[in-house]
Scaffold this motif. Sequence first.
Motif, PDB file in Angstrom:
ATOM      1  N   LEU A 183       9.676  -1.452   9.043  1.00  0.00           N
ATOM      2  CA  LEU A 183       8.936  -0.414  10.020  1.00  0.00           C
ATOM      3  C   LEU A 183       9.220  -0.885  11.319  1.00  0.00           C
TER       4      LEU A 183
ATOM      5  N   TRP B 248       8.554  -4.832  11.767  1.00  0.00           N
ATOM      6  CA  TRP B 248       8.070  -5.640  10.494  1.00  0.00           C
ATOM      7  C   TRP B 248       8.844  -5.368   9.159  1.00  0.00           C
TER       8      TRP B 248
ATOM      9  N   ILE C  48       8.138  -4.343   5.462  1.00  0.00           N
ATOM     10  CA  ILE C  48       6.810  -3.988   4.711  1.00  0.00           C
ATOM     11  C   ILE C  48       7.246  -4.211   3.236  1.00  0.00           C
TER      12      ILE C  48
ATOM     13  N   CYS D 150       1.904  -3.357   1.749  1.00  0.00           N
ATOM     14  CA  CYS D 150       1.254  -4.386   2.381  1.00  0.00           C
ATOM     15  C   CYS D 150       1.233  -4.261   3.848  1.00  0.00           C
ATOM     16  N   PHE D 151       0.635  -3.466   4.703  1.00  0.00           N
ATOM     17  CA  PHE D 151       0.435  -3.354   6.327  1.00  0.00           C
ATOM     18  C   PHE D 151      -0.477  -4.353   7.019  1.00  0.00           C
TER      19      PHE D 151
ATOM     20  N   PHE E 258       1.278  -5.647  10.251  1.00  0.00           N
ATOM     21  CA  PHE E 258       1.607  -4.644  11.360  1.00  0.00           C
ATOM     22  C   PHE E 258       0.246  -4.265  11.767  1.00  0.00           C
TER      23      PHE E 258
ATOM     24  N   ILE F 129       5.268   3.288  14.800  1.00  0.00           N
ATOM     25  CA  ILE F 129       5.364   3.822  13.510  1.00  0.00           C
ATOM     26  C   ILE F 129       6.395   4.923  13.418  1.00  0.00           C
TER      27      ILE F 129
ATOM     28  N   ALA G 206       7.038   5.332   7.586  1.00  0.00           N
ATOM     29  CA  ALA G 206       5.812   4.330   7.526  1.00  0.00           C
ATOM     30  C   ALA G 206       4.494   5.146   7.531  1.00  0.00           C
TER      31      ALA G 206
ATOM     32  N   LEU H 295       1.242   4.808   5.423  1.00  0.00           N
ATOM     33  CA  LEU H 295      -0.052   4.345   6.016  1.00  0.00           C
ATOM     34  C   LEU H 295      -0.964   5.533   5.611  1.00  0.00           C
TER      35      LEU H 295
ATOM     36  N   SER I 255      -2.315   4.942   2.230  1.00  0.00           N
ATOM     37  CA  SER I 255      -3.153   3.775   2.070  1.00  0.00           C
ATOM     38  C   SER I 255      -4.678   3.910   2.857  1.00  0.00           C
TER      39      SER I 255
END
Length: 434
Positions: free
Chosen positions: A362, A385, A387, A391-392, A395, A404, A408, A412, A415
Amino acid sequence: MAPGGISSRQKSCNACVKSKRRCDKQTPTCGNCVRKRCPCSYGGKSDMQPRYNSANGSIGVDTVASPSSASYDSGFVLNDGGFSTAFDADVALPDATLQIDGTLESLLNSMSGSTFGDTYGLSDLLGRDVPMASSPTSKALTRPDYSRIAPVCDDYAPWQLADPSSRIAYAVNVFKNFHVTFAQNKSTIYMHSQLYVGNTPRWILQAFATCVLYTNQTKETRGFVLKILHENVNNLINTASGVSFTPREKLARVHALVVYQTICMFDGDISLGQRAENDLPILESWNEELNNIRDNLDDVAELDMTELRKRQPESWERWVFAESVRRTYIICHALKTFWDLLKDRGDEDNFGKWEYIHRSTLSRHLWTATNSFDFYRAWNEKPMWIISAFCFDEFLRTGKGDDIDDFALAFLTLSFGLDEVKTFCYETSRRLLE
């Protein structure tokens, strides 16, 4: 009677009995199983599977899922976790792993890690079939990995596709417009814009031309455009199957077929939908070949940002290729999962390839760099990051909306929801999402 109906008086191992070979009855692993690198168990020890250490040729024993829950190929090399390094074994989730309702949920939270291992530059990939640094293992997911995505599937209803503010509508819209993005930008969220700048594979040129024609079709030209589409799909399948290709060519054929699939899946024409259905197994097969050249970032999965900066990739081109492979592998599985969900045939008890953790990077600053200088400057100055399993958490604690990229952004939104992501981007960096 031992498990699986094998008599406790049996002296030969289960594998030798099944294959009718003479067993030397050595423990913990007989000679036949050592040579074939296959599981070796005696009678009631069917829950014990061997692991093969390719470095010294030794065999150890680990406890993994029982043979009834996994199928093995005798050519696989097992790692310390008991999973095949070829990623081809159809391994069921262990009993301790949560089985959650919803195919899309199984899609969304199953990846984890970080690392830029040794990969090959674009020029290296043109003339030889050399393996990338593939991931040695991918562990199964557990309850926390799925917790945020459950509402996407639990509350899914077809009418939500008509609501642009819903998570599922946003995600499907991203996928159904891959061919539009490709036609306009010669790139997608998984295909880097610089990947095919030099010596562009013919499959990519044909796919690009098809996407441009399809995106700009009229009522008068539609029939001719669909004819071109069918001929180019046939040409791709006929020329890109059953031959040894370089890693770059393997990636190119997947990229071409993905944009063809998104056209056929979401056009609305019943014949195109059937075409997508027929070609889906080919896409899955080609995508699994990418797994053999994929660097899944295992050796940097736990590094913080400071340590990541010290693991600078050897070249920008190698990173572009490696990250495109990682993202493409994820997108292909996601595309199939969406297709199954929309056709109401998802198997909520079958995690498939989402049983394992997959990883991506990311950082909009790295992905949008257009030259080597900008890339390395971003690597040394901008945040990044790894990822894992969608699992964010890290971040969200340290990142901002400007970090972003579109890949991503899609996950996101799935999620947390579109409005939530818009709010995050605006409050952290005053970035306004379209």
